[in-house]
Design a protein around this motif. Structure first.
Motif, short mmCIF file in Angstrom:
data_model
loop_
_atom_site.label_atom_id
_atom_site.label_comp_id
_atom_site.label_asym_id
_atom_site.label_seq_id
_atom_site.Cartn_x
_atom_site.Cartn_y
_atom_site.Cartn_z
N ILE A 1 -8.21 20.46 -58.76
CA ILE A 1 -8.04 21.90 -58.49
C ILE A 1 -8.88 22.32 -57.29
CG2 ILE A 1 -8.52 24.21 -59.40
CD1 ILE A 1 -7.72 23.17 -62.17
N GLU A 2 -10.14 21.85 -57.26
CA GLU A 2 -11.01 22.17 -56.13
C GLU A 2 -10.40 21.71 -54.81
OE1 GLU A 2 -14.75 23.20 -55.49
OE2 GLU A 2 -13.60 24.58 -56.72
N ASP A 3 -9.93 20.47 -54.77
CA ASP A 3 -9.34 19.92 -53.54
C ASP A 3 -8.10 20.71 -53.14
OD1 ASP A 3 -11.31 18.01 -53.48
OD2 ASP A 3 -10.07 16.42 -54.35
N TYR A 4 -7.29 21.03 -54.12
CA TYR A 4 -6.04 21.76 -53.87
C TYR A 4 -6.32 23.14 -53.28
CZ TYR A 4 -1.61 24.13 -55.06
OH TYR A 4 -0.44 24.85 -55.01
N VAL A 5 -7.25 23.87 -53.90
CA VAL A 5 -7.55 25.22 -53.43
C VAL A 5 -8.30 25.19 -52.10
CG1 VAL A 5 -8.81 27.35 -53.96
CG2 VAL A 5 -7.54 26.17 -55.76
N ASP A 6 -9.21 24.22 -51.94
CA ASP A 6 -9.95 24.10 -50.67
C ASP A 6 -8.99 23.90 -49.50
OD1 ASP A 6 -12.36 24.47 -51.89
OD2 ASP A 6 -12.93 22.35 -51.90
N LYS A 7 -7.91 23.16 -49.72
CA LYS A 7 -6.93 22.93 -48.67
C LYS A 7 -6.22 24.24 -48.31
CE LYS A 7 -2.87 20.16 -47.47
NZ LYS A 7 -1.89 19.13 -47.94
N LEU A 8 -5.88 25.03 -49.31
CA LEU A 8 -5.23 26.33 -49.06
C LEU A 8 -6.15 27.24 -48.25
CD1 LEU A 8 -3.64 27.05 -52.56
CD2 LEU A 8 -2.44 26.31 -50.50
N ILE B 1 -2.87 24.44 -67.36
CA ILE B 1 -3.32 25.49 -66.44
C ILE B 1 -2.36 25.55 -65.25
CG2 ILE B 1 -5.21 26.34 -65.01
CD1 ILE B 1 -7.09 24.61 -66.67
N ARG B 2 -1.94 26.76 -64.93
CA ARG B 2 -0.99 26.95 -63.82
C ARG B 2 -1.64 27.75 -62.69
NH1 ARG B 2 5.26 29.09 -64.26
NH2 ARG B 2 5.57 29.65 -62.06
N LEU B 3 -1.55 27.23 -61.48
CA LEU B 3 -2.00 27.94 -60.29
C LEU B 3 -0.77 28.41 -59.52
CD1 LEU B 3 -4.63 26.33 -61.02
CD2 LEU B 3 -5.11 26.29 -58.57
N ASP B 4 -0.66 29.72 -59.32
CA ASP B 4 0.45 30.30 -58.57
C ASP B 4 -0.07 30.82 -57.24
OD1 ASP B 4 2.73 30.11 -60.39
OD2 ASP B 4 1.59 31.45 -61.68
N THR B 5 0.59 30.41 -56.17
CA THR B 5 0.17 30.81 -54.82
C THR B 5 1.32 31.50 -54.09
OG1 THR B 5 -1.42 29.00 -54.65
CG2 THR B 5 -0.66 29.98 -52.58
N SER C 1 3.75 26.65 -57.03
CA SER C 1 2.84 26.49 -58.16
C SER C 1 2.38 25.05 -58.30
CB SER C 1 3.51 26.91 -59.48
OG SER C 1 3.92 28.26 -59.43
N GLN C 2 1.25 24.89 -58.96
CA GLN C 2 0.76 23.58 -59.36
C GLN C 2 0.27 23.71 -60.79
OE1 GLN C 2 0.89 20.65 -57.53
NE2 GLN C 2 0.30 19.74 -59.49
N ILE C 3 0.78 22.84 -61.67
CA ILE C 3 0.43 22.93 -63.09
C ILE C 3 -0.27 21.65 -63.52
CG2 ILE C 3 1.28 23.37 -65.42
CD1 ILE C 3 3.73 24.68 -64.19
N LYS D 1 0.39 37.81 -39.04
CA LYS D 1 -0.78 37.82 -39.89
C LYS D 1 -0.48 37.02 -41.16
CE LYS D 1 -2.85 40.56 -37.06
NZ LYS D 1 -1.79 40.67 -36.06
N GLN D 2 -1.51 36.78 -41.94
CA GLN D 2 -1.30 35.96 -43.14
C GLN D 2 -2.02 36.54 -44.34
OE1 GLN D 2 -3.36 32.19 -44.41
NE2 GLN D 2 -1.54 31.25 -43.50
N SER D 3 -1.32 36.51 -45.47
CA SER D 3 -1.91 36.92 -46.74
C SER D 3 -1.82 35.74 -47.70
CB SER D 3 -1.16 38.13 -47.31
OG SER D 3 -1.61 38.41 -48.63
N LEU D 4 -2.95 35.38 -48.27
CA LEU D 4 -3.01 34.27 -49.23
C LEU D 4 -3.46 34.79 -50.59
CD1 LEU D 4 -3.22 31.24 -50.14
CD2 LEU D 4 -5.54 31.26 -49.19
N ASP D 5 -2.69 34.50 -51.61
CA ASP D 5 -3.06 34.92 -52.96
C ASP D 5 -2.83 33.75 -53.92
OD1 ASP D 5 -3.58 37.47 -54.82
OD2 ASP D 5 -2.05 36.22 -55.78
N THR D 6 -3.88 33.34 -54.60
CA THR D 6 -3.80 32.26 -55.58
C THR D 6 -4.48 32.71 -56.88
OG1 THR D 6 -3.82 30.53 -53.89
CG2 THR D 6 -4.39 29.86 -56.12
N GLN D 7 -3.73 32.70 -57.95
CA GLN D 7 -4.24 33.10 -59.26
C GLN D 7 -3.90 31.99 -60.27
OE1 GLN D 7 -5.97 36.04 -59.39
NE2 GLN D 7 -5.53 36.27 -57.21
N TYR D 8 -4.63 31.99 -61.39
CA TYR D 8 -4.35 30.96 -62.39
C TYR D 8 -4.06 31.58 -63.75
CZ TYR D 8 -9.10 31.54 -64.31
OH TYR D 8 -10.25 32.04 -64.89
N THR D 9 -3.34 30.84 -64.55
CA THR D 9 -2.99 31.24 -65.91
C THR D 9 -3.14 30.05 -66.84
OG1 THR D 9 -1.32 32.76 -65.03
CG2 THR D 9 -1.21 32.28 -67.37
#
Length: 317
Positions: free
Chosen positions: A134-141, A185-189, A200-202, A166-174
């Protein structure tokens, strides 16, 4: 064997131990654990065991934590109990998902709002592995987002104006699933830059075996689960398109057959819903035009027949 020394408790210590014991007995332990402990207790009475509890602090534990603290004391005080408890799968199930860190940014139209989850589970190799992923995945984003900001700054310095994209980045988890066997755990971007993309990445952990799992682990090794699930998806796609002209999938194209959906990936994103149904998850543009967004397909249990592994049987039936 070295005899245990008598421990003299303070008044507060005695009261705290009594509360902990009360909470422990109030906790509904798995039936298999109860049976094993009762059997061992009976054997120990015959042996006239002189095992004593040792109080190691004055902290008050609550709920399941108190139960586990008492169970830990049992395990530490008797080798037979510890051996029996190793055979009971429920002991590795206490874990929680917390927000490990957040990343926020608002730089001249470049916005970001990212929440990074972490699984808190003592001595779980699977949890540590997933946390790193998860850390590696989000760090890349985040790195890609910051690169976009740097590129815009470079352009502004050179040409005296900013780029329009311009760019908007939003990543949340459920937390999709958290039961006796499975943690998902699901990460939606969502990334908006001129157009938008959503993906998503689950991540899944088999708690009983302390193992990260993917879709293939739900099926027997010799099963043809990829084609079974893919064929059911194609059937659903055609039925939905026939019933609603506003629904469109990449299938049965007249002039773009190369882009049509053929089959799912072996590690296709999935989750188990509250009805114990298998749901396949697809990113935006993956199997349908952008206006369809992310799409999901719930697979009927009749599709896989006898193809489920032991894990699959456990979570899908």
């Amino acid at each position: 064997m070295k005899k245990n020394k008598d421990i003299i408790l303070t008044k507060d210590g005695e009261e705290t131990l009594d509360r902990m014991k009360h909470e422990y007995h109030a906790y509904k332990a798995p039936e298999e654990l109860k049976e094993k402990l009762e059997m061992i207790a009976t054997e120990n009475k015959k042996k006239k065991s002189k095992t004593k509890f040792v109080w190691i602090g004055t902290r008050v534990f609550g709920g399941a934590v108190a139960a586990m603290a008492a169970i830990t004391l049992l395990a530490n005080s008797n080798q037979d109990i510890a051996m029996a408890m190793q055979k009971v799968p429920a002991l590795g199930q206490i874990a929680k998902v917390v927000t490990f860190r957040t990343y926020e940014n608002d730089t001249k139209g470049f916005e970001a709002n990212v929440k990074v989850p972490e699984i808190e589970a003592t001595d779980s190799k699977a949890a540590k592995k997933v946390n790193h992923q998860i850390e590696d995945y989000v760090d890349k984003l985040i790195a890609e987002h910051e690169d976009a900001i740097c590129n815009n700054k470079t352009y502004e310095d050179e040409y005296g104006e900013m780029l329009t994209n311009k760019q908007s980045l939003d990543t949340q988890y459920t937390v999709l699933t958290d039961n006796d066997r499975l943690l998902s755990i699901r990460l939606d971007t969502t990334i908006v830059m001129a157009g938008s993309n959503a993906f998503s990445q689950i991540y899944h952990i088999d708690k009983q075996n302390d193992k990260e799992i993917t879709l293939k682990d739900l099926f027997k090794k010799d099963s043809d689960y990829v084609n079974l699930l893919s064929n059911d998806m194609k059937k659903q796609m055609r039925e939905q398109m026939k019933a609603d002209e506003n629904i469109n999938y990449f299938i049965d194209s007249d002039d773009m057959d190369a882009l049509d959906f053929k089959k799912i990936k072996k590690n296709q994103n999935f989750y188990i819903n509250t009805k114990k149904q298998l749901v396949l998850v697809f990113d935006k543009y993956e199997v349908a035009p952008g206006y369809m967004g992310q799409v999901e397909f719930t697979i009927d249990s009749s599709v896989w027949k006898d193809s489920l592994s032991n894990l699959g049987e456990s979570v899908l039936k």
